[in-house]
Design a protein around this motif. Structure first.
Motif, PDB file in Angstrom:
ATOM      1  N   ASP A   1       9.362   7.170  -3.694  1.00 45.05           N
ATOM      2  CA  ASP A   1       9.124   5.983  -3.888  1.00 45.05           C
ATOM      3  C   ASP A   1       7.386   6.035  -5.325  1.00 45.05           C
ATOM      4  OD1 ASP A   1       6.888   8.041  -2.433  1.00 45.05           O
ATOM      5  OD2 ASP A   1       5.822   6.924  -2.267  1.00 45.05           O
TER       6      ASP A   1
ATOM      7  N   TYR B   1       2.184  -1.596  -2.681  1.00 45.69           N
ATOM      8  CA  TYR B   1       1.456   0.373  -2.060  1.00 45.69           C
ATOM      9  C   TYR B   1       0.078  -0.093  -2.301  1.00 45.69           C
ATOM     10  CZ  TYR B   1      -0.082   0.082  -7.414  1.00 45.69           C
ATOM     11  OH  TYR B   1      -0.597  -0.088  -8.762  1.00 45.69           O
TER      12      TYR B   1
ATOM     13  N   SER C   1       4.349   3.820  -1.660  1.00 50.47           N
ATOM     14  CA  SER C   1       4.751   2.026  -2.343  1.00 50.47           C
ATOM     15  C   SER C   1       6.135   1.802  -1.553  1.00 50.47           C
ATOM     16  CB  SER C   1       5.414   2.383  -3.423  1.00 50.47           C
ATOM     17  OG  SER C   1       5.521   1.383  -4.146  1.00 50.47           O
TER      18      SER C   1
ATOM     19  N   LEU D   1      -1.175   6.194  -2.157  1.00 49.46           N
ATOM     20  CA  LEU D   1      -0.300   6.919  -3.162  1.00 49.46           C
ATOM     21  C   LEU D   1      -1.260   8.261  -3.878  1.00 49.46           C
ATOM     22  CD1 LEU D   1       1.941   6.239  -5.547  1.00 49.46           C
ATOM     23  CD2 LEU D   1       0.187   4.973  -6.047  1.00 49.46           C
TER      24      LEU D   1
END
Length: 417
Positions: free
Chosen positions: A323, A356, A294, A361
């Protein structure tokens, strides 16, 4: 055999040899499972969720622990409440599992109605003499520690939660987890005992052979190694890694970021460990290339080079990075089934596809959790085998498992088993 299924749990506890895994019966017996729920999930502090699970007034979520059902909610004043999910009339469940948005808590059976504070406000056909104040929903003792919600179902919750609270409030402050956003959640049911799930998480002996995605960013040497089994080149690399840890930790602390290891693992009720870990490779985040997932950092974070603040308890593990954060909660379902609920947190204003990428992620810890589920299932199947015999822990890379087993035995005995 003593390590199979004796009727007396205390005999199983007594059979555990120092430095060795637990007897099979402590993993596979349903009697032991019921005792575990009583001791470790009712009489100790457990992590059950996050402030950001319920970001707005009226948001509610149900968490079930054994036969106990809890409602986590945010009331009209924005305060967090944790209430037993049991109507005070005839005991019906108020809310179903999962998330809800409610203005009041209305029992679907006879419409007894409660304010979001838990106070009974409406009980039809019960007469004017019903004392509503005596029929409020039962509250649950809880603490929000840096945005992590811990509950204790005992009337005498362990006081040493204060050490966890004192340690983590400062460490979690820059991430502002209270105001983060849950970008993704997975529920994985592992075919194994909850203690095997926690033991697997407390060592990285298995990481290099089983977690190629995680090992891009995670350093398995951080949790111990036998120097005599390393080549001269690897020993030199390990020595350099330890030197770098000392250097980084001093620099992080000088910049105001607590980083040294804090452990409360034995001779305690509330079991936890935290440390700021180095992230390998690009050094930014636990992603497939170790760079941030992100671009909008968590909370007040302005740096990507602050490693991974890890925190574990006896039913949770967490990784907080610049992040994003990964929060996992473990809930036993039976002696041989365990729920692992994992949440990925980002800044509350981060936008998927702009700030993101969801796959980047989540892909490392989705893969890691699936891999761990397979390992736990293999371990539990082995514990069911008549040939099972508790083996020795590595004194180099499984010392935390030995501490966990010792703590487990001590706490069972402290509660009369």
């Amino acid at each position: 055999m003593l390590n199979r299924l004796p009727s007396d749990i205390s005999a199983l506890l007594e059979a555990r040899a120092d430095g060795h895994a637990l007897p099979a019966g402590l993993y596979i017996s349903e009697d032991v499972f019921e005792a575990d729920i009583d001791v470790f999930f009712h009489k100790h502090w457990i992590c059950v969720g996050l402030d950001c699970d319920i970001p707005e007034p009226g948001d509610a979520t149900v968490v079930d622990i054994g036969k106990t059902s809890l409602i986590l909610l945010r009331d009209d004043d924005g305060e967090i409440r944790v209430l037993h999910n049991v109507c005070r009339h005839r005991g019906a469940r108020l809310l179903d599992a999962g998330k809800s948005i409610v203005s009041k808590l209305v029992c679907p059976y006879h419409t007894w109605t409660y304010e979001l504070t838990g106070e009974l406000s409406y009980a039809p056909h019960m007469g004017k003499d019903l004392d509503k104040q005596c029929h409020s929903l039962k509250p649950v003792t809880f603490k929000s520690i840096g945005g992590l919600i811990y509950v204790c179902l005992s009337d005498n919750p362990p006081e040493d939660i204060a050490n966890l609270e004192q340690t983590m409030i400062e460490r979690l402050a820059p991430y502002d987890i209270r105001n983060a956003k849950i970008a993704h959640q997975t529920d994985v049911i592992e075919d194994g005992n909850w203690k095997l799930t926690m033991e697997n998480n407390r060592e990285c002996y298995h990481c290099s052979a089983n977690h190629p995605e995680l090992c891009v960013s995670f350093v398995d040497l951080d949790f111990g190694f036998d120097p005599e089994t390393l080549s001269p080149e690897d020993r030199e690399q390990a020595a350099e890694h330890l030197r770098l840890y000392d250097e980084r930790t001093k620099a992080w602390e000088a910049d105001g970021f607590p980083s040294t290891a804090v452990e409360q693992l034995v001779d305690c009720a509330t079991n936890f460990r935290t440390q700021r870990l180095i992230i390998a490779g690009a050094g930014e985040s636990q992603t497939h290339d170790a760079t941030a997932a992100s671009s909008k950092l968590l909370g007040q974070m302005t740096r990507k080079d602050l490693g991974d603040t890890h925190l574990w308890g006896h039913n949770s593990w967490n990784h907080f990075m610049g992040d994003h954060a990964v929060v996992a909660v473990v809930i036993p379902l039976s002696a041989g089934r365990t729920l692992v609920r994992t949440k990925w947190l980002v800044h509350k204003d981060a936008v998927e596809g702009k700030d993101y990428d969801l796959d980047k992620l989540t892909d490392v810890w989705i893969a890691t959790t699936d891999q761990d589920a397979d390992l736990v299932a293999r371990s539990h199947a082995g514990a069911l085998d008549p040939a099972y015999q508790p083996g020795p822990y590595s004194r180099f890379s499984e010392t935390n498992l030995d501490k966990f087993a010792t703590w487990y035995i001590d706490r069972m005995r402290a509660h009369g088993y």
